[in-house]
Enzyme design. Structure first.
Site, PDB file in Angstrom:
ATOM      1  N   ASP A  64       0.804  -1.225   0.000  1.00 24.82           N
ATOM      2  CA  ASP A  64       0.000   0.000   0.000  1.00 24.82           C
ATOM      3  C   ASP A  64       0.841   1.282   0.000  1.00 24.82           C
ATOM      4  O   ASP A  64       0.337   2.348  -0.308  1.00 24.82           O
ATOM      5  CB  ASP A  64      -0.940   0.025   1.224  1.00 24.82           C
ATOM      6  CG  ASP A  64      -0.192  -0.123   2.544  1.00 24.82           C
ATOM      7  OD1 ASP A  64       1.045  -0.223   2.530  1.00 24.82           O
ATOM      8  OD2 ASP A  64      -0.861  -0.142   3.603  1.00 24.82           O
ATOM      9  N   HIS A  65       2.132   1.161   0.309  1.00 29.14           N
ATOM     10  CA  HIS A  65       2.959   2.369   0.421  1.00 29.14           C
ATOM     11  C   HIS A  65       3.545   2.787  -0.927  1.00 29.14           C
ATOM     12  O   HIS A  65       3.195   3.820  -1.470  1.00 29.14           O
ATOM     13  CB  HIS A  65       4.102   2.136   1.419  1.00 29.14           C
ATOM     14  CG  HIS A  65       3.702   2.345   2.839  1.00 29.14           C
ATOM     15  ND1 HIS A  65       2.694   1.641   3.432  1.00 29.14           N
ATOM     16  CD2 HIS A  65       4.185   3.198   3.779  1.00 29.14           C
ATOM     17  CE1 HIS A  65       2.564   2.054   4.688  1.00 29.14           C
ATOM     18  NE2 HIS A  65       3.463   3.001   4.926  1.00 29.14           N
ATOM     19  N   ASP A 119       4.404  -1.548  11.070  1.00 35.06           N
ATOM     20  CA  ASP A 119       3.920  -0.211  10.747  1.00 35.06           C
ATOM     21  C   ASP A 119       3.379   0.399  12.029  1.00 35.06           C
ATOM     22  O   ASP A 119       2.656  -0.261  12.790  1.00 35.06           O
ATOM     23  CB  ASP A 119       2.809  -0.261   9.691  1.00 35.06           C
ATOM     24  CG  ASP A 119       2.456   1.132   9.225  1.00 35.06           C
ATOM     25  OD1 ASP A 119       3.024   1.563   8.200  1.00 35.06           O
ATOM     26  OD2 ASP A 119       1.652   1.816   9.897  1.00 35.06           O
ATOM     27  N   ARG A 379      -0.403  12.402  10.418  1.00 34.85           N
ATOM     28  CA  ARG A 379       0.890  13.045  10.680  1.00 34.85           C
ATOM     29  C   ARG A 379       1.056  14.262   9.794  1.00 34.85           C
ATOM     30  O   ARG A 379       0.655  14.246   8.625  1.00 34.85           O
ATOM     31  CB  ARG A 379       2.042  12.064  10.418  1.00 34.85           C
ATOM     32  CG  ARG A 379       2.120  11.034  11.526  1.00 34.85           C
ATOM     33  CD  ARG A 379       3.308  10.128  11.416  1.00 34.85           C
ATOM     34  NE  ARG A 379       3.313   9.266  12.596  1.00 34.85           N
ATOM     35  CZ  ARG A 379       3.818   8.039  12.633  1.00 34.85           C
ATOM     36  NH1 ARG A 379       4.387   7.535  11.557  1.00 34.85           N
ATOM     37  NH2 ARG A 379       3.772   7.341  13.738  1.00 34.85           N
ATOM     38  N   SER A 534      15.691   7.941  14.563  1.00 37.02           N
ATOM     39  CA  SER A 534      14.647   6.958  14.267  1.00 37.02           C
ATOM     40  C   SER A 534      15.076   5.549  14.674  1.00 37.02           C
ATOM     41  O   SER A 534      16.202   5.321  15.107  1.00 37.02           O
ATOM     42  CB  SER A 534      14.349   6.967  12.772  1.00 37.02           C
ATOM     43  OG  SER A 534      15.377   6.296  12.091  1.00 37.02           O
ATOM     44  N   ARG A 536      15.438   3.205  12.609  1.00 34.75           N
ATOM     45  CA  ARG A 536      15.898   2.618  11.354  1.00 34.75           C
ATOM     46  C   ARG A 536      16.875   1.439  11.566  1.00 34.75           C
ATOM     47  O   ARG A 536      18.010   1.632  11.983  1.00 34.75           O
ATOM     48  CB  ARG A 536      16.580   3.749  10.578  1.00 34.75           C
ATOM     49  CG  ARG A 536      16.819   3.509   9.136  1.00 34.75           C
ATOM     50  CD  ARG A 536      17.304   4.790   8.491  1.00 34.75           C
ATOM     51  NE  ARG A 536      16.308   5.866   8.650  1.00 34.75           N
ATOM     52  CZ  ARG A 536      16.550   7.147   8.405  1.00 34.75           C
ATOM     53  NH1 ARG A 536      17.729   7.520   7.993  1.00 34.75           N
ATOM     54  NH2 ARG A 536      15.607   8.061   8.552  1.00 34.75           N
TER      55      ARG A 536
HETATM   56 FE1  SF4 Z   1      -0.126   4.549   5.000  1.00 32.50          FE
HETATM   57 FE2  SF4 Z   1       1.328   5.083   7.162  1.00 32.50          FE
HETATM   58 FE3  SF4 Z   1      -0.093   7.017   5.970  1.00 32.50          FE
HETATM   59 FE4  SF4 Z   1      -1.317   5.121   7.292  1.00 32.50          FE
HETATM   60  S1  SF4 Z   1       0.078   6.649   8.155  1.00 32.50           S
HETATM   61  S2  SF4 Z   1      -1.879   5.890   5.273  1.00 32.50           S
HETATM   62  S3  SF4 Z   1      -0.060   3.329   6.870  1.00 32.50           S
HETATM   63  S4  SF4 Z   1       1.668   5.914   5.105  1.00 32.50           S
END
Ligand code: SF4
Length: 641
Positions: A64-65, A119, A379, A534, A536
């Site tokens: 999905d990314h 995630d 975010r 992070s 990472r």
């Molecule tokens: Fe995708 Fe992460 Fe954005 Fe959710 S926060 S839509 S999982 S990129």
């Protein structure tokens, strides 16, 4: 013993430790999820563990990314993920099917189950009553291999909801309110458990908005009880058999409490560039908006999209405001299409995007330079949209739709009567045949890699003595970005450790990689707080590939220190910080590895004379992991005895 919901799920999955806040507990994991950006490394790590099938009840690999296929790397990753899923028993969700958390909620999440996902918004499934936690790729790989997941036993915060939402206030405003109250650090070491009479007024998708963005509080996770609303949602998804009641005992106790009166909430917005910079939408009235983006794993449910479509059916979007809509899943899109709700979106002037993360990670849909972008996402960090100087505000879908129509923030008092939250239709279409299910036996399946996918190498453990050269003498506050820089060109190499290693420290010292390649073993000497930033994993993995076996620093950042342990690098600290001046680039050091004890001190000899004392803060288990050459080797060894 009486228990709250969190304690009940933990108690049912506890394999080690005591349920005392702060102590380490090990949990049996029922389900895992990965997304493509972190998933390739998680499956490479899973392969390196050497288990022939996943040992969870269910593991799902979502793409999905990085769905854009503008070169060979992303399609290579997608093919690898599809074939590795077939081989090892993982359900695969092809690109375009939807966003991992929305899909998992609709199709797989279960009340009372444990879920770890690579995630940070995995806690979305807390809306259905799962204990769902975000974790690093290696932790997810280990969970897939049947290993416990270790966390610090969290404090449990009861968030008591009273009343019911009214007017234009929505679930997003509940979590924005909590963020404004507690800040982005307010949830560290805590689980937020929702309770009180207001809970019954919220549907599962509304609850999932709240648990999704609990990640922004820094929380371990958030969870709702499983009640009649949960049963209704699961029944609509054709999964009523997955329902079970899960509520706190009447006299359950909590470590902390917050009370929210839902009926007192109003539409809120998080201002740039932090999700906790929350203020009422009415106070932003007059601010012109160049872009509106509706979707993401936070707000892309059927109810969210239908509310927007209904508002757009009555008014076009402003020609000054570029309006983007990404439904969370094909199920949502199918329901909108069936009810004739796609046309109002298109006719109003909005742009319909693929069912994926899209603009949330700057995969298209970046705002104009210096523009104001109003988003239903979770975010709004500086630059995350892909436009460094854009100003991103986080709001609910209702607020976003009204901003799109007006082309600016306006006072909700001028918006008229708010629409009711739409119910799911009686006949929800299933998309479960769009997932690719693995065969019962993966023996004959070939994992297809392509040039961008390189299997993880097996790192060696330590002998009694380490002879190594100082490859870098760094100062204070070296971040994981200094060690392993990011950026589209570099992160596209995330599944190819030898290739990505060519960039280690390249913004600090261009000669580092050449020096590392010229010797067998290396040491990094650093000042205070080495590895801050992070989580990472590549900041430990790539230096290890280049032969770094130890870090000697004045002090080390917590998460990076853990990653060093995981990849078999000794994290050592100077006993006397003044000895930093004794060490120099190019020196050959002798580390008496056999003499290192957990928490002890040893002397490291410097060729040509002299020595420095170094200590460690490792547990015995961590020391064993390092001696084995890292966590993967340690697990392999423990399996073979
Ligand atoms: Fe995708 Fe992460 Fe954005 Fe959710 S926060 S839509 S999982 S990129």
């Amino acid at each position: 013993m009486t228990m709250n919901v969190t304690q009940k799920i933990i108690a049912a999955h506890l394999v080690s430790g005591e349920m005392v806040p702060g102590g380490e507990i090990g949990l049996r994991i029922d389900q895992t999820l990965t997304q493509d950006a972190t998933g390739t490394m998680a499956y490479l790590q899973f392969e390196a563990i050497g288990v022939d099938r996943v040992r969870t009840d269910l593991s799902v690999s979502y793409v999905d990314h990085n769905t854009l296929q503008m070169g060979f790397r992303n399609p290579d990753d997608h093919r690898f993920l599809r074939t590795v899923a077939r081989k090892y028993g993982v359900v695969f969700s092809p690109p375009g099917t939807g966003i991992c958390h929305q899909l998992h909620l609709e199709n797989f999440a279960k009340p009372g189950a444990t879920l770890v996902g690579s995630d940070s918004h995995t806690p979305t499934a807390g809306g259905i009553g799962s204990l769902a936690m975000g974790a690093g790729g290696l932790s997810v790989a280990l969970a897939m291999a049947g290993e416990p997941y270790f966390i610090a036993m969290p404090k449990v915060v009861r968030v008591r909801l009273e009343g019911a939402l009214t007017g234009w206030a929505s679930a997003k405003d509940v979590i924005l309110h909590l963020l404004g109250l507690l800040s982005v650090k307010g949830g560290v070491g805590r689980v937020f458990e929702y309770a009180g009479p207001g809970v019954a007024t919220l549907s599962v998708p509304e609850r999932a908005v709240i648990t999704n963005m609990g990640a922004e509080l820094g929380a371990t996770t958030s969870v709702f009880p499983s009640d009649g609303q949960t049963r209704q949602f699961l029944a609509a998804m054709g999964r009523e058999g997955d329902w079970k009641e899960l509520v706190a005992d009447a006299d359950a106790t909590y470590d902390e409490e917050v009370v929210i009166d839902l009926s007192a909430l109003e539409p809120l917005a998080a201002q740039p560039h932090m999700p906790d910079r929350v203020m009422p939408v009415r106070e932003l009235a007059g601010l012109a908006v160049q872009q509106v983006a509706i979707g993401s794993c936070t707000n892309s449910s059927y109810a969210d999209m239908k509310s927007v479509a209904q508002l757009f059916a009555a008014a076009k979007v402003s020609p000054e405001t570029d309006t983007l809509i990404s439904p969370g899943s094909k199920q949502v899109l199918k329901m909108l299409a069936r009810e004739g709700l796609v046309e109002p979106l298109l006719d109003a002037g909005a742009r319909l995007l693929e069912c994926s993360c899209g603009p949330c990670i700057g995969m298209g849909g970046s705002p104009v330079s210096g523009g104001v972008s109003v988003r239903t996402f979770n975010r709004n960090f500086e630059g995350r949209s892909g436009t460094k100087d854009a100003k991103v505000y986080l709001v609910s879908p209702l607020t976003a739709a009204m901003v799109a129509i007006r082309g600016a923030f306006t006072d909700p008092a001028t918006w008229g009567t708010a629409p009711a939250v739409p119910d799911l239709p009686a006949d929800v279409p299933s998309i479960r045949d769009m997932f690719l299910y693995p065969p019962a036996d993966g023996d004959g399946v070939e994992v297809q890699r392509g040039p961008n996918i390189v299997a993880l190498e097996k790192f060696e453990g330590f002998g009694d003595v380490l002879e190594a050269d100082v490859l870098l003498k760094a100062g204070d506050d070296i971040t994981t970005d200094h060690i392993m820089p990011a950026g589209a060109e570099i992160t596209a190499l995330r599944s190819n450790v030898p290739a990505i290693s060519a960039y280690v420290f390249n913004r600090v010292d261009e000669e580092f990689v050449a020096r590392a390649k010229a010797c067998d073993n290396g040491v990094i000497v650093a000042g205070e707080n080495y590895g801050q930033g992070s989580s990472r994993e590549h900041a430990a993995l790539a230096p290890r590939h280049l032969g770094v076996r130890a870090v000697i620093a004045k002090s080390l950042a917590r998460i990076h220190r853990a990653n060093l342990v995981n990849f078999g690098i000794l994290p050592l600290m100077l006993e006397d910080k003044a000895d930093y001046d004794v060490l120099a680039l190019g020196q050959r050091l002798t580390v008496p590895v056999a003499g290192i004890t957990a928490g002890g001190i040893v002397r490291v000899a410097v060729a040509g004379g002299g020595s420095v004392a170094v200590r460690n803060d490792l547990t015995q288990k961590e020391l064993d992991i390092i001696r084995a050459g890292g966590l993967l080797n340690y697990v392999r060894l423990s399996k073979t005895g």
